[in-house]
Motif scaffolding. Structure first.
Motif, PDB file in Angstrom:
ATOM      1  N   VAL A  65       0.811  -1.196  -0.049  1.00  0.00           N
ATOM      2  CA  VAL A  65       0.013   0.120  -0.145  1.00  0.00           C
ATOM      3  C   VAL A  65       0.740   1.542   0.028  1.00  0.00           C
ATOM      4  N   ILE A  66       1.807   1.260   0.755  1.00  0.00           N
ATOM      5  CA  ILE A  66       2.830   2.583   0.919  1.00  0.00           C
ATOM      6  C   ILE A  66       3.627   2.405  -0.767  1.00  0.00           C
ATOM      7  N   SER A  67       4.162   1.558  -1.168  1.00  0.00           N
ATOM      8  CA  SER A  67       4.769   1.657  -2.434  1.00  0.00           C
ATOM      9  C   SER A  67       3.792   2.127  -3.660  1.00  0.00           C
ATOM     10  N   PHE A  68       2.585   1.549  -3.606  1.00  0.00           N
ATOM     11  CA  PHE A  68       1.570   1.959  -4.444  1.00  0.00           C
ATOM     12  C   PHE A  68       1.364   3.408  -4.062  1.00  0.00           C
ATOM     13  N   SER A  69       1.018   3.791  -2.912  1.00  0.00           N
ATOM     14  CA  SER A  69       0.663   5.256  -2.697  1.00  0.00           C
ATOM     15  C   SER A  69       1.970   6.166  -2.872  1.00  0.00           C
ATOM     16  N   LEU A 237       5.696   6.666   5.786  1.00  0.00           N
ATOM     17  CA  LEU A 237       6.332   6.168   6.909  1.00  0.00           C
ATOM     18  C   LEU A 237       5.889   6.699   8.231  1.00  0.00           C
ATOM     19  N   CYS A 238       6.034   7.936   8.325  1.00  0.00           N
ATOM     20  CA  CYS A 238       5.458   8.461   9.587  1.00  0.00           C
ATOM     21  C   CYS A 238       3.895   8.226  10.017  1.00  0.00           C
ATOM     22  N   LEU A 239       3.079   8.398   9.009  1.00  0.00           N
ATOM     23  CA  LEU A 239       1.602   8.008   9.083  1.00  0.00           C
ATOM     24  C   LEU A 239       1.720   6.562   9.335  1.00  0.00           C
ATOM     25  N   GLU A 240       2.319   5.806   8.901  1.00  0.00           N
ATOM     26  CA  GLU A 240       2.198   4.325   9.163  1.00  0.00           C
ATOM     27  C   GLU A 240       2.743   3.993  10.682  1.00  0.00           C
ATOM     28  N   TYR A 241       3.750   4.762  11.052  1.00  0.00           N
ATOM     29  CA  TYR A 241       3.906   4.726  12.424  1.00  0.00           C
ATOM     30  C   TYR A 241       3.062   5.086  13.569  1.00  0.00           C
ATOM     31  N   LEU A 243      -0.090   5.525  12.884  1.00  0.00           N
ATOM     32  CA  LEU A 243      -1.373   4.824  12.826  1.00  0.00           C
ATOM     33  C   LEU A 243      -1.230   3.255  13.034  1.00  0.00           C
ATOM     34  N   ILE A 244      -0.270   2.531  12.459  1.00  0.00           N
ATOM     35  CA  ILE A 244      -0.348   1.144  12.758  1.00  0.00           C
ATOM     36  C   ILE A 244       0.993   0.555  13.324  1.00  0.00           C
ATOM     37  N   ASP A 245       2.174   1.110  12.982  1.00  0.00           N
ATOM     38  CA  ASP A 245       3.405   0.735  13.721  1.00  0.00           C
ATOM     39  C   ASP A 245       3.615  -0.826  13.537  1.00  0.00           C
ATOM     40  N   GLY A 246       3.397  -1.287  12.164  1.00  0.00           N
ATOM     41  CA  GLY A 246       3.545  -2.813  11.977  1.00  0.00           C
ATOM     42  C   GLY A 246       4.897  -2.971  11.328  1.00  0.00           C
ATOM     43  N   LEU A 247       5.579  -2.131  11.055  1.00  0.00           N
ATOM     44  CA  LEU A 247       7.083  -2.301  10.516  1.00  0.00           C
ATOM     45  C   LEU A 247       8.028  -2.330  11.438  1.00  0.00           C
ATOM     46  N   ASN A 248       9.188  -3.368  10.973  1.00  0.00           N
ATOM     47  CA  ASN A 248      10.456  -3.217  11.813  1.00  0.00           C
ATOM     48  C   ASN A 248      11.279  -2.290  11.121  1.00  0.00           C
ATOM     49  N   SER A 249      12.313  -2.158  11.811  1.00  0.00           N
ATOM     50  CA  SER A 249      13.712  -1.087  11.517  1.00  0.00           C
ATOM     51  C   SER A 249      14.032  -1.426   9.976  1.00  0.00           C
ATOM     52  N   GLU A 250      14.188  -2.585   9.881  1.00  0.00           N
ATOM     53  CA  GLU A 250      14.784  -2.999   8.424  1.00  0.00           C
ATOM     54  C   GLU A 250      13.822  -2.775   7.218  1.00  0.00           C
ATOM     55  N   ARG A 252      11.729  -0.404   7.266  1.00  0.00           N
ATOM     56  CA  ARG A 252      11.439   1.256   7.026  1.00  0.00           C
ATOM     57  C   ARG A 252      12.838   1.691   6.483  1.00  0.00           C
ATOM     58  N   GLN A 253      13.846   0.857   6.623  1.00  0.00           N
ATOM     59  CA  GLN A 253      15.150   1.255   5.921  1.00  0.00           C
ATOM     60  C   GLN A 253      14.980   1.050   4.363  1.00  0.00           C
ATOM     61  N   VAL A 254      14.592  -0.341   4.145  1.00  0.00           N
ATOM     62  CA  VAL A 254      14.425  -0.651   2.702  1.00  0.00           C
ATOM     63  C   VAL A 254      13.275   0.296   1.835  1.00  0.00           C
ATOM     64  N   MET A 255      12.244   0.470   2.601  1.00  0.00           N
ATOM     65  CA  MET A 255      11.071   1.485   2.011  1.00  0.00           C
ATOM     66  C   MET A 255      11.784   2.732   1.689  1.00  0.00           C
ATOM     67  N   ALA A 256      12.450   3.380   2.777  1.00  0.00           N
ATOM     68  CA  ALA A 256      12.898   4.622   2.675  1.00  0.00           C
ATOM     69  C   ALA A 256      14.041   4.690   1.489  1.00  0.00           C
ATOM     70  N   LEU A 257      14.806   3.669   1.259  1.00  0.00           N
ATOM     71  CA  LEU A 257      15.732   3.564   0.201  1.00  0.00           C
ATOM     72  C   LEU A 257      14.845   3.733  -1.197  1.00  0.00           C
ATOM     73  N   ILE A 258      13.842   3.126  -1.320  1.00  0.00           N
ATOM     74  CA  ILE A 258      12.877   3.112  -2.695  1.00  0.00           C
ATOM     75  C   ILE A 258      13.161   4.399  -3.209  1.00  0.00           C
ATOM     76  N   SER A 259      12.851   5.740  -2.444  1.00  0.00           N
ATOM     77  CA  SER A 259      12.892   6.963  -2.853  1.00  0.00           C
ATOM     78  C   SER A 259      13.932   7.288  -3.785  1.00  0.00           C
ATOM     79  N   LEU A 260      15.271   6.717  -3.452  1.00  0.00           N
ATOM     80  CA  LEU A 260      16.459   6.924  -4.301  1.00  0.00           C
ATOM     81  C   LEU A 260      16.594   6.173  -5.471  1.00  0.00           C
TER      82      LEU A 260
END
Length: 312
Positions: A65-69, A237-241, A243-250, A252-260
């Motif tokens: 959902v995050i990547s589609f968004s 990612l802030c919104l997910e944290y 409202l849900i907080d269902g992701l771990n540190s890794e 979030r790191q991988v998702m954050a790197l997608i922007s680059l």
């Protein structure tokens, strides 16, 4: 510096196929259709089915959902740039270049180099959302650069991804286990797809007059793309944290790197298949890939530092 070395050594064999594709096309050794049609109609559908069957359901629900968004929200900055910079690029090609992220072909070797095999599972979940956007809404955008909207929608049904993802979801719902041989096949296909994708980029560069290219213009377009992606991913990612907080540190790191990540090779594959703005698509992908080779390892080191400080 270890992140840079690891990433470059992993990606170098794939990047070498850009000049190979250029030579093949320049000397008319192999037609482009011999590569892009197997990619669209055989290799990618098999990979999609395998990735969906491997992915964890709970992670799919969040990361996809995050990547589609992310892809969908990148349309806003694309329209802004088109108006402000008076871009000569077709608006639909520009939208797709902003919304397409090379999660699979670039992401698999990158995540393996930076996070090991454990990061692949996270990437698979991100890939599903990105592929859903890219192969449906994104394909319509590219098709509209040549066809009317109605014709573009019809063109989508020629792309096997719709049927592949539908089959994969059905198999996932019924908890069908893929045969062991499929894992061996897709591991080879991942390499083949990455190689073929880079080859297509090279083949699309043969008609570009590099001396007449406005590098400053493309740098501005892609610079805004990176900044917009970072801001959007951070917000998601802030919104997910909150409202849900269902992701771990890794995760979030991988998702954050997608922007680059650079623009997905799909843009060149689709543009080539539709014979629309092929050279511009290839140039955007090539330029963004060069930028990502610097930004991704730098971003990875920053994220690692933030994780060590307990920020992520």
């Amino acid at each position: 510096m270890s992140a840079f070395k690891s990433l470059y050594f992993t990606l170098l064999p794939y990047l070498c196929f850009i000049p190979v594709g250029y030579i093949l096309s320049k000397n008319k050794i192999i037609p482009k259709a011999y590569i892009n049609k197997p990619l669209l109609f055989l290799f990618l559908p098999i990979l999609v089915i395998d990735k969906v069957l491997e992915a964890n359901v709970s992670n799919i629900a969040i990361l996809a959902v995050i990547s589609f968004s992310l892809s969908f929200l990148m349309l806003g900055p694309a329209v802004f740039v088109h108006r402000k910079l008076e871009s000569h690029l077709n608006i639909n090609i520009l939208k797709s270049s902003y919304a397409y992220f090379n999660v699979a072909f670039f992401g698999i070797p990158v995540v393996t180099a930076l996070f090991g095999e454990e990061g692949i599972t996270v990437l698979i979940c991100i890939y599903i959302g990105s592929a859903l956007y890219g192969n449906i809404l994104g394909y319509i955008q590219v098709a509209k650069s040549r066809f009317t909207t109605r014709e573009a929608v019809r063109e989508v049904f020629k792309v096997p991804f719709i049927y592949a993802i539908s089959l994969a979801v059905i198999l996932k719902v019924f908890q069908v286990e893929p045969p062991e041989i499929l894992g061996s096949i897709t591991s080879v296909l991942s390499v083949v797809v990455s190689v073929a994708g880079m080859t297509i980029i090279g083949m699309s560069l043969t008609t570009i007059k590099f001396r007449s290219v406005s590098w400053k213009y493309y740098a501005r377009i892609l610079g805004v793309r990176v900044l917009a992606a970072i801001l959007i991913v951070s917000g998601l990612l802030c919104l997910e944290y909150i409202l849900i907080d269902g992701l771990n540190s890794e995760d979030r790191q991988v998702m954050a790197l997608i922007s680059l990540f650079p623009i997905a090779v799909n843009l060149a594959v689709f543009a080539s298949f539709l014979r629309s703005w092929e050279e511009e698509a290839a140039l955007l992908i090539l330029f963004s890939t060069v930028m990502s080779l610097v930004l991704v390892p730098a971003g990875a080191m920053l994220l690692q530092y933030l994780t060590e400080q307990g920020v992520l």
